[in-house]
Structure formats: structure tokens, C-alpha cells
Scaffold this motif. Structure first.
Motif, short mmCIF file in Angstrom:
data_model
loop_
_atom_site.label_atom_id
_atom_site.label_comp_id
_atom_site.label_asym_id
_atom_site.label_seq_id
_atom_site.Cartn_x
_atom_site.Cartn_y
_atom_site.Cartn_z
N ASP A 296 0.84 -1.20 0.00
CA ASP A 296 0.00 0.00 0.00
C ASP A 296 0.88 1.25 0.00
O ASP A 296 1.83 1.35 0.78
N GLU A 298 0.64 5.54 -0.06
CA GLU A 298 -0.18 6.75 0.03
C GLU A 298 0.42 7.83 -0.86
O GLU A 298 1.59 8.20 -0.72
N GLY A 302 -3.17 11.98 -0.85
CA GLY A 302 -3.87 11.25 0.19
C GLY A 302 -4.49 9.96 -0.29
O GLY A 302 -4.89 9.11 0.51
N VAL A 304 -4.70 6.25 -1.52
CA VAL A 304 -3.87 5.08 -1.25
C VAL A 304 -4.00 4.10 -2.42
O VAL A 304 -5.10 3.68 -2.79
#
Length: 417
Positions: A296, A298, A302, A304
Motif C-alpha cells: 500500500d 499513500e 492522500g 492510497v
């Protein structure tokens, strides 16, 4: 799947996600596991081993070869100057092919005069076949594509390239068998195949690895520089004021050094570099690269990106993003690299970016400088037509000109120099 057109987000993805995505697995199936398509576990050690050959120092040592092929091209164009429009790619490609054949395989060719053109034609034909398969997803199933005539042609083209590589490798194997191969990696060798065979024993590539690397280097290194050269010439033809300014710079340097671009001071041609960069910006030969998101991430916004997703970095979109390049982002203006170029390094990445960027970027940039300087010493580029027709980009695997890079050539008036 996500598409990125922001330089900060692109840097984040390309710095942290090195694995190619599923889209590239079909490339690997067709073309093998050479470094361009290889998984990270294969790519990393090979890249480290080959990096000295493709470094700046060795690139600069290649200028004699580049000048030789550039001079041959200039002579070949004599009969085409002050005549009808012609396709630059059709003329430039054999010389690009000869240059790469010498760099990668150590072969001295003159493809415009060779009777056997099977390998010369096989490389672009392979490109076209791969594009045909990739952009028709239903053809990516072996049970379908293996029954088509284009598959048989692709295999024949691929085999023609591989046969030449095998022939060169057999001669090199005899040459290096029994020799002390612990050659300093910083010593310039004639070709990549010599470099690979001369690697120290603890870093030596296997025969299969050498074969894979030579094939993918030939496949990736012949078409792309030629396409970039064609687009640059088209821009000079379309913007005569830029062309005249560049000719003045090269003439001033030519009065001090031989050949318009010297072996020792290529960095002094600042406007030439700006013209090439501006062409790269508007017409990157590889307009998109992709990565597999392995964890994951980011984004600066903002958002992801989840692990396992595919991410496409739109180099085309970043290069034309007004956030970085201003309201005239779609305009051809080399002066922008002197005025206030963007600070973020990922705003311009014609050779991709970070550690999986193009290993041959120094050779690519230098070859364009040498060839353009040689051509502009003798000729001016003119548009195909008298109308201000826009360039019509066409994207398959790489960015192309839909009108086949048509241009006219005019001999320079030597009295005016």
C-alpha cells in the motif's frame, strides 16, 4: 488500475515499486526475461553488472563510432536534398541499426547496401507484431494467437535476430575460451557482447543470460533512438526560428572544433540539448510505463494505491502538465529550459526514472547530439507541406508519427555560414 500524471506521485511509485505489472508479463512471454522485462530478482544483479558499460565515460568513448555512422548518413542524404518529401524513419533507421549493431554485437555493417536485410527488417516487424498482440487482449491467449499467420511471422522474425546473436556468440565463445577474463569493468570494450564475455568469473553471465540480454538490447535500442531523432527533425522543420538559432550555435562551435560537436565538449551545445529535451517532453518515445504496486502506498494527494494494483505512469501526461510546464505546456519552446524549468526531476523523464530507468540513456542522448550536429552542418529541415499541419502522434508500444515522419531536406548555402 490507476494512472499517474503527477511528478511527485510518479517518483513515489517508481522509487518504491520496481516490479513490472501484469501488462508486462506478455512482453516477457514473447521476448524473454532480458533486463527490460525481467523480475526484480533477475534485473537487479544484471543491471549492476552491465552498468559500467553504459556509463557516461564509455558513452563518450563511443563518439568516433557515432561520427562515422553520422557521416555515412549525411552522404546518403545528398541525393535526397532539394527533392521531394521522404520518410525520415525509412532513411534514418538503417543507420541507427548499424550503430546499435556495432555497440551491442561489435558488427560493422552498411545496411543500405546489404543484400540480406532479414535482421534489419525483423526488429521493426517484431515491434509491430508485439503491438498487434498487446492491443487486442483476446489475442493474448496462446490457443488463439498461435494459430494466426502473424504469429508465424513473429517467430520467424525473432529467430532471424536470434540466429545472428548465436553466430556472434559462437565466435566470441571461441575468442574468450581459455583466456583470463578478469577484465576491469571500467575498461572500454568494443561491444556489449565483449563486455559480457569479459566479466570476472564471479560475475559472469551464463550463455542463456547473455543471449537474453543481447536480444532485448537489440530489440529496445534500435527503434527508440530513431523515433526520437525523427520527431526532433520534424520539430526543427516546423519551427524554423528554433532551427536557425540551433544552426548558429553549431556553426559557432564548428569554428572552434571539428565536426560541429567535439568529442571532448558535447556539454557546450546547450541549445542543442534544450531542443532535444523539448522534443522528448512533447513526444516521449515511451509515453507510458507501468508498475505493480507491491505494498500500500499513500500518494501526495492522500489517495492510497492498494497492494496488487497496476499503476500506469503517464510520461506524456506529466510532460504536458501545466502545473509544471505552465500555460504553454503544449507548445514547442526549448527556451523554457533556460527560463525557469521545473525543479522536480520527475517532470522530465523520457528515459523513465529512478533505478529501472533506461540503462542506455547516456548513449541515447549523445547519439542524438552527434547525429543532429552532423546533419545540420549540411542541411536544413523543411516541412512536408506548406500548410502548418499538426503532428499526429500514434501510440502502440511506442509513440510514432501517424504520417510516417515525412519531411523535405534543403542543402545549406555554404556562403552564409
Amino acid at each position: 488500475m490507476s494512472v499517474v500524471v503527477d511528478a511527485e506521485a510518479a517518483e513515489l511509485v517508481l522509487a518504491n515499486c520496481l516490479e513490472k505489472d501484469e501488462f508486462n508479463l506478455f512482453f516477457r512471454k514473447l521476448l524473454g526475461s532480458g533486463s527490460i522485462m525481467a523480475p526484480v530478482s533477475v534485473w537487479r544483479p544484471r543491471r549492476k553488472q552491465m552498468a559500467p558499460f553504459f556509463g557516461i565515460t564509455n558513452a563518450n568513448r563511443s563518439q568516433d563510432s557515432l561520427l562515422k555512422h553520422s557521416d555515412n548518413l549525411v552522404k546518403h542524404l545528398e541525393s535526397m536534398a532539394d527533392t521531394e518529401p521522404f520518410s525520415m524513419f525509412d532513411i534514418f533507421y538503417p543507420y541507427a541499426f548499424d550503430t546499435i549493431m556495432e555497440l551491442i554485437l561489435g558488427l560493422t555493417l552498411n545496411s543500405h547496401e546489404e543484400e540480406d536485410t532479414r535482421v534489419l527488417k525483423a526488429v521493426p516487424d517484431c515491434f509491430n507484431s508485439v503491438a498487434y498482440f498487446l492491443f487486442q487482449p483476446y489475442l493474448q491467449f496462446e490457443i488463439i494467437y498461435s494459430r494466426l499467420p502473424i504469429w508465424a511471422k513473429f517467430l520467424n522474425d525473432k529467430q532471424n535476430i536470434q540466429r545472428l546473436i548465436a553466430k556472434v556468440m559462437a565466435s566470441k565463445q571461441k575468442l574468450y575460451d581459455g583466456k583470463n577474463n578478469n577484465v576491469d569493468a571500467n575498461i572500454s570494450l568494443k561491444s556489449l557482447v565483449d563486455f559480457l564475455y569479459s566479466s570476472p568469473d564471479d560475475k559472469k553471465f551464463s550463455i542463456d543470460e547473455i543471449r537474453e540480454e543481447l536480444f532485448v538490447m537489440l530489440f529496445g535500442s534500435t527503434i527508440l533512438p530513431c523515433v526520437s531523432l525523427c520527431f526532433t527533425c520534424m520539430m526543427l522543420a516546423k519551427y524554423p526560428d528554433v532551427q536557425e538559432k540551433l544552426i548558429r550555435e553549431l556553426d559557432e562551435e564548428s569554428s572552434r572544433y571539428e565536426k560541429g560537436l567535439t568529442k571532448s565538449r558535447p556539454h557546450e551545445n546547450k541549445y542543442l540539448e534544450a531542443v532535444i529535451k523539448e522534443t522528448f517532453r512533447l513526444y516521449p518515445s515511451v509515453p507510458t510505463v507501468s508498475r505493480k504496486i507491491d505494498k500500500d502506498i499513500e500518494m501526495p494527494s492522500g489517495t492510497v494505491l492498494p497492494a496488487g494494483a497496476a499503476c500506469f505512469i503517464s510520461i506524456w501526461g506529466i510532460h504536458r502538465n501545466p502545473k509544471y510546464w505552465g500555460p504553454d505546456a503544449d507548445s514547442f519552446r526549448p527556451e523554457r529550459f533556460f527560463d525557469s524549468p521545473p525543479k522536480h526531476p520527475a517532470t522530465l523523464m523520457p528515459f523513465s526514472y529512478k533505478s529501472r530507468g533506461c540503462i542506455g540513456m547516456h548513449f541515447g542522448m549523445l547519439s542524438l547530439k552527434v547525429i543532429l550536429a552532423s546533419l545540420l552542418k549540411e542541411y536544413r529541415f523543411l516541412p512536408n507541406t506548406t500548410t502548418d499541419a499538426p503532428v499526429r502522434p500514434l501510440y502502440d508500444i511506442i509513440l510514432k508519427d501517424a504520417d510516417n515522419y515525412m519531411i523535405r531536406l534543403k542543402r545549406r548555402d555554404r556562403i552564409q555560414q
